[in-house]
Scaffold this motif. Structure first.
Motif, PDB file in Angstrom:
ATOM      1  N   ASP A  44       0.863  -1.224  -0.121  1.00 17.41           N
ATOM      2  CA  ASP A  44       0.062   0.161   0.001  1.00 17.41           C
ATOM      3  C   ASP A  44       1.019   1.252  -0.028  1.00 17.41           C
ATOM      4  O   ASP A  44       1.908   1.344   0.612  1.00 17.41           O
ATOM      5  CB  ASP A  44      -0.983   0.159   1.268  1.00 17.41           C
ATOM      6  CG  ASP A  44      -0.137  -0.052   2.467  1.00 17.41           C
ATOM      7  OD1 ASP A  44       0.435   1.037   2.715  1.00 17.41           O
ATOM      8  OD2 ASP A  44      -0.336  -0.887   3.186  1.00 17.41           O
ATOM      9  N   PRO A  45       0.308   2.356  -0.442  1.00 22.13           N
ATOM     10  CA  PRO A  45       1.022   3.569  -0.639  1.00 22.13           C
ATOM     11  C   PRO A  45       2.017   4.030   0.571  1.00 22.13           C
ATOM     12  O   PRO A  45       2.988   4.546   0.784  1.00 22.13           O
ATOM     13  CB  PRO A  45       0.110   4.626  -1.179  1.00 22.13           C
ATOM     14  CG  PRO A  45      -0.858   3.558  -1.939  1.00 22.13           C
ATOM     15  CD  PRO A  45      -1.046   2.629  -1.171  1.00 22.13           C
ATOM     16  N   GLU A  46       1.226   4.014   1.623  1.00 20.13           N
ATOM     17  CA  GLU A  46       1.767   4.614   3.089  1.00 20.13           C
ATOM     18  C   GLU A  46       2.917   3.633   3.479  1.00 20.13           C
ATOM     19  O   GLU A  46       4.023   4.089   3.858  1.00 20.13           O
ATOM     20  CB  GLU A  46       0.713   4.484   4.225  1.00 20.13           C
ATOM     21  CG  GLU A  46      -0.306   5.651   4.025  1.00 20.13           C
ATOM     22  CD  GLU A  46      -1.468   5.043   3.133  1.00 20.13           C
ATOM     23  OE1 GLU A  46      -1.269   3.770   2.628  1.00 20.13           O
ATOM     24  OE2 GLU A  46      -2.376   5.760   2.594  1.00 20.13           O
ATOM     25  N   THR A  47       2.756   2.234   3.456  1.00 21.03           N
ATOM     26  CA  THR A  47       3.772   1.491   3.684  1.00 21.03           C
ATOM     27  C   THR A  47       5.142   1.687   2.932  1.00 21.03           C
ATOM     28  O   THR A  47       6.250   1.479   3.190  1.00 21.03           O
ATOM     29  CB  THR A  47       3.220  -0.217   3.636  1.00 21.03           C
ATOM     30  OG1 THR A  47       2.402  -0.066   4.493  1.00 21.03           O
ATOM     31  CG2 THR A  47       4.600  -1.040   3.991  1.00 21.03           C
ATOM     32  N   GLU A  48       4.713   1.643   1.365  1.00 24.97           N
ATOM     33  CA  GLU A  48       5.838   2.045   0.270  1.00 24.97           C
ATOM     34  C   GLU A  48       6.555   3.355   0.785  1.00 24.97           C
ATOM     35  O   GLU A  48       7.790   3.316   0.475  1.00 24.97           O
ATOM     36  CB  GLU A  48       5.175   2.138  -1.056  1.00 24.97           C
ATOM     37  CG  GLU A  48       6.311   2.163  -2.098  1.00 24.97           C
ATOM     38  CD  GLU A  48       5.740   2.006  -3.446  1.00 24.97           C
ATOM     39  OE1 GLU A  48       6.463   2.487  -4.312  1.00 24.97           O
ATOM     40  OE2 GLU A  48       4.506   1.593  -3.536  1.00 24.97           O
TER      41      GLU A  48
END
Length: 204
Positions: A44-48
């Protein structure tokens, strides 16, 4: 059928026969980033964003280049018989890590193949393969079993950076820590070939 027609027909047949061979030629994806390349859209974008910052910090603080790559299947890129072969080829094609120290790290996850691999540069002693296997078993796979790739990749990457630490002398050769010497008594029999792998078919 005249000579020209026969020649064109023969050329078409030859092209059709050779096309499968061309389609099986080994290729690798072009990297989008030095740090996170989520081709399979598993993160997901936040984890990335967090992972990108973590890997950048590792590069700044320790000058260690670690790269995360996710793909759907190695078969999308040619005819590598195993993920081990594909991962090693990708590692070399991208030139991951410092060329003098051979200390690069590649974390590769192939979703449809149900496989992953941590590839280490040749600067890492064989004992680090045992460490990599433990990281995969205890930090990547538990979340993968729940189909939570973002959490597994983040937890596994953090542990990988923690466990895969080398110290180098002036000649760029790794110096062996006493703990690594002790751990060497427990190395698995599997021969080192640039990393360790885990197969998780049937676990999801």
């Amino acid at each position: 059928m005249n000579f020209l027609t026969k020649s064109l027909f023969a050329a078409c047949v030859a092209l059709c026969l050779t096309a499968p061979a061309f389609s099986q030629a080994q290729t690798y994806p072009d990297h989008r980033s030095l740090y996170v390349n989520d081709f399979a859209d598993l993160i997901d974008p936040e984890t990335e964003s967090r992972l990108d910052a973590i890997l950048r910090q590792a590069k700044t603080d320790r000058d260690v280049e670690a790269t995360i790559v996710t793909i759907d299947s190695r078969t999308d890129y040619g005819s590598s018989p195993t993920l081990k072969d594909f991962a090693t080829g990708l590692f070399n094609a991208w030139g991951i890590g410092n060329a003098d120290r051979n200390d690069g790290i590649l974390i590769l996850v192939a979703r449809s193949d149900r496989e992953m691999r941590i590839v280490l540069g040749d600067g890492y002693p064989p004992v680090f393969d045992d460490r990599a296997k433990r990281v995969i078993d205890h930090h990547f796979l538990p979340a993968f079993k729940k189909d939570d790739y973002s959490a597994g990749i983040e937890a596994g990457t953090l542990e990988t950076l923690k466990r895969m630490q080398l110290e180098f002398g002036a000649d760029n050769r790794p110096t062996f820590l006493s703990r690594a010497k002790n751990e060497s008594q427990n190395v698995y029999d599997n021969a080192r070939s640039g990393g360790f792998w885990a197969w998780f078919a049937g676990l999801l």
